[in-house]
Design a protein around this motif. Structure first.
Motif, PDB file in Angstrom:
ATOM      1  N   ASP A  79       0.842  -1.195   0.000  1.00  0.00           N
ATOM      2  CA  ASP A  79       0.000   0.000   0.000  1.00  0.00           C
ATOM      3  C   ASP A  79       0.879   1.248   0.000  1.00  0.00           C
ATOM      4  OD1 ASP A  79       0.835   0.397   2.631  1.00  0.00           O
ATOM      5  OD2 ASP A  79      -1.168   0.341   3.504  1.00  0.00           O
ATOM      6  N   VAL A  80       0.260   2.415   0.049  1.00  0.00           N
ATOM      7  CA  VAL A  80       0.990   3.679  -0.036  1.00  0.00           C
ATOM      8  C   VAL A  80       1.938   3.851   1.148  1.00  0.00           C
ATOM      9  CG1 VAL A  80       0.727   6.184  -0.122  1.00  0.00           C
ATOM     10  CG2 VAL A  80      -0.826   4.751  -1.415  1.00  0.00           C
ATOM     11  N   THR A  81       1.541   3.398   2.318  1.00  0.00           N
ATOM     12  CA  THR A  81       2.426   3.479   3.476  1.00  0.00           C
ATOM     13  C   THR A  81       3.651   2.600   3.269  1.00  0.00           C
ATOM     14  OG1 THR A  81       0.445   3.772   4.828  1.00  0.00           O
ATOM     15  CG2 THR A  81       2.492   3.357   5.987  1.00  0.00           C
ATOM     16  N   GLY A  82       3.455   1.446   2.647  1.00  0.00           N
ATOM     17  CA  GLY A  82       4.580   0.581   2.303  1.00  0.00           C
ATOM     18  C   GLY A  82       5.507   1.243   1.301  1.00  0.00           C
ATOM     19  N   ILE A  83       4.936   1.958   0.338  1.00  0.00           N
ATOM     20  CA  ILE A  83       5.750   2.710  -0.631  1.00  0.00           C
ATOM     21  C   ILE A  83       6.584   3.754   0.103  1.00  0.00           C
ATOM     22  CG2 ILE A  83       5.637   4.398  -2.517  1.00  0.00           C
ATOM     23  CD1 ILE A  83       5.142   1.668  -3.593  1.00  0.00           C
ATOM     24  N   ASP A  84       5.980   4.449   1.055  1.00  0.00           N
ATOM     25  CA  ASP A  84       6.733   5.450   1.833  1.00  0.00           C
ATOM     26  C   ASP A  84       7.903   4.798   2.578  1.00  0.00           C
ATOM     27  OD1 ASP A  84       5.088   7.493   0.970  1.00  0.00           O
ATOM     28  OD2 ASP A  84       3.818   7.461   2.762  1.00  0.00           O
ATOM     29  N   ALA A  85       7.676   3.614   3.143  1.00  0.00           N
ATOM     30  CA  ALA A  85       8.755   2.907   3.842  1.00  0.00           C
ATOM     31  C   ALA A  85       9.864   2.523   2.867  1.00  0.00           C
ATOM     32  CB  ALA A  85       8.204   1.673   4.540  1.00  0.00           C
ATOM     33  N   LEU A  86       9.485   2.087   1.663  1.00  0.00           N
ATOM     34  CA  LEU A  86      10.491   1.745   0.653  1.00  0.00           C
ATOM     35  C   LEU A  86      11.240   2.988   0.178  1.00  0.00           C
ATOM     36  CD1 LEU A  86       8.572  -0.930  -1.451  1.00  0.00           C
ATOM     37  CD2 LEU A  86      10.387  -1.298   0.250  1.00  0.00           C
ATOM     38  N   ARG A  87      10.550   4.123   0.118  1.00  0.00           N
ATOM     39  CA  ARG A  87      11.230   5.380  -0.231  1.00  0.00           C
ATOM     40  C   ARG A  87      12.278   5.745   0.825  1.00  0.00           C
ATOM     41  NH1 ARG A  87       6.092   7.746  -2.868  1.00  0.00           N
ATOM     42  NH2 ARG A  87       6.801   7.953  -5.013  1.00  0.00           N
ATOM     43  N   GLN A  88      11.940   5.540   2.087  1.00  0.00           N
ATOM     44  CA  GLN A  88      12.911   5.810   3.152  1.00  0.00           C
ATOM     45  C   GLN A  88      14.113   4.879   3.034  1.00  0.00           C
ATOM     46  OE1 GLN A  88      10.667   5.561   6.794  1.00  0.00           O
ATOM     47  NE2 GLN A  88       9.567   7.462   6.384  1.00  0.00           N
ATOM     48  N   GLN A  91      16.282   6.147   0.286  1.00  0.00           N
ATOM     49  CA  GLN A  91      17.087   7.304   0.698  1.00  0.00           C
ATOM     50  C   GLN A  91      18.334   6.865   1.467  1.00  0.00           C
ATOM     51  OE1 GLN A  91      16.772  10.497  -0.240  1.00  0.00           O
ATOM     52  NE2 GLN A  91      15.177   9.647  -1.565  1.00  0.00           N
ATOM     53  N   VAL A  92      18.191   5.864   2.330  1.00  0.00           N
ATOM     54  CA  VAL A  92      19.341   5.344   3.071  1.00  0.00           C
ATOM     55  C   VAL A  92      20.369   4.755   2.104  1.00  0.00           C
ATOM     56  CG1 VAL A  92      20.086   3.567   4.724  1.00  0.00           C
ATOM     57  CG2 VAL A  92      18.058   4.949   5.193  1.00  0.00           C
ATOM     58  N   VAL A  93      19.891   4.020   1.119  1.00  0.00           N
ATOM     59  CA  VAL A  93      20.793   3.432   0.115  1.00  0.00           C
ATOM     60  C   VAL A  93      21.510   4.539  -0.661  1.00  0.00           C
ATOM     61  CG1 VAL A  93      20.882   2.064  -2.009  1.00  0.00           C
ATOM     62  CG2 VAL A  93      19.481   1.287  -0.095  1.00  0.00           C
ATOM     63  N   LEU A  94      20.777   5.565  -1.063  1.00  0.00           N
ATOM     64  CA  LEU A  94      21.384   6.675  -1.804  1.00  0.00           C
ATOM     65  C   LEU A  94      22.408   7.420  -0.956  1.00  0.00           C
ATOM     66  CD1 LEU A  94      18.304   8.157  -3.728  1.00  0.00           C
ATOM     67  CD2 LEU A  94      20.169   6.747  -4.651  1.00  0.00           C
ATOM     68  N   LEU A  95      22.124   7.615   0.328  1.00  0.00           N
ATOM     69  CA  LEU A  95      23.069   8.296   1.218  1.00  0.00           C
ATOM     70  C   LEU A  95      24.375   7.516   1.354  1.00  0.00           C
ATOM     71  CD1 LEU A  95      20.723   9.604   4.060  1.00  0.00           C
ATOM     72  CD2 LEU A  95      21.963  10.962   2.358  1.00  0.00           C
ATOM     73  N   ARG A  96      24.312   6.214   1.180  1.00  0.00           N
ATOM     74  CA  ARG A  96      25.518   5.377   1.238  1.00  0.00           C
ATOM     75  C   ARG A  96      26.167   5.217  -0.131  1.00  0.00           C
ATOM     76  NH1 ARG A  96      27.067   2.787   5.580  1.00  0.00           N
ATOM     77  NH2 ARG A  96      27.825   0.992   4.408  1.00  0.00           N
ATOM     78  N   GLY A  97      25.624   5.936  -1.137  1.00  0.00           N
ATOM     79  CA  GLY A  97      26.217   5.917  -2.471  1.00  0.00           C
ATOM     80  C   GLY A  97      25.850   4.716  -3.306  1.00  0.00           C
ATOM     81  N   GLY A  98      24.777   4.015  -2.931  1.00  0.00           N
ATOM     82  CA  GLY A  98      24.406   2.788  -3.629  1.00  0.00           C
ATOM     83  C   GLY A  98      23.199   2.928  -4.521  1.00  0.00           C
ATOM     84  N   SER A  99      22.690   1.787  -4.937  1.00  0.00           N
ATOM     85  CA  SER A  99      21.502   1.741  -5.789  1.00  0.00           C
ATOM     86  C   SER A  99      20.545   0.688  -5.241  1.00  0.00           C
ATOM     87  CB  SER A  99      21.875   1.412  -7.226  1.00  0.00           C
ATOM     88  OG  SER A  99      22.455   0.117  -7.305  1.00  0.00           O
ATOM     89  N   LEU A 100      19.267   0.871  -5.552  1.00  0.00           N
ATOM     90  CA  LEU A 100      18.215  -0.030  -5.090  1.00  0.00           C
ATOM     91  C   LEU A 100      17.434  -0.531  -6.291  1.00  0.00           C
ATOM     92  CD1 LEU A 100      16.561  -1.218  -2.657  1.00  0.00           C
ATOM     93  CD2 LEU A 100      15.113   0.800  -2.853  1.00  0.00           C
TER      94      LEU A 100
END
Length: 133
Positions: A79-88, A91-100
């Motif tokens: 659901d949309v809340t799950g999408i928000d969790a995946l977005r977070q 963001q953690v992956v991007l902050l570490r310089g990675g890809s998802l």
């Protein structure tokens, strides 16, 4: 009698949500180089989003510039809340310089990624089509 029915219905809904929330699983595999594979099992909805913390912890404890793949073969509902969790998580992956990336999506989660634009976000940051069904 009416009040008892209302209380019973509310209690049944709360117990159902709690039960469904505890059935969702996040299973990180040990990293292989920079590659980190995380399996999602069950329904990722508002009652289960706290389980994504295990994936965040795996990314934070893993290698720099991680290449994270979410294996969503057993992800039945999103659901949309799950999408928000995946977005977070993204963001953690991007902050570490990675890809998802997300792989093996079922029909409903794939449709939700497309409708919310999150699939496009993943593709933009990765430079290719990251969402595979």
């Amino acid at each position: 009698l009416t009040v008892a029915l209302e209380v019973g219905l509310v209690a049944a809904c709360a117990l159902f949500i709690r039960s469904m929330g505890t059935q969702f699983r996040v299973e990180p595999s040990p990293p292989e180089g920079r590659a980190l594979r995380i399996r999602l099992k069950g329904s990722l909805f508002f009652g289960a989003v706290t389980q994504i913390d295990r994936a965040v912890q795996a990314v934070e404890a893993g290698p720099e510039c991680p290449e994270v793949t979410l294996d969503a073969q057993q992800l039945m509902y999103l659901d949309v809340t799950g999408i928000d969790a995946l977005r977070q998580l993204h963001q953690v992956v991007l902050l570490r310089g990675g890809s998802l990336a997300m792989a093996h999506l079922q029909e409903q989660p794939a449709d939700m990624l497309a409708r919310t634009g999150f699939g496009d976000e993943l593709a933009t940051h990765h430079g290719s089509d990251e969402v595979s069904v």
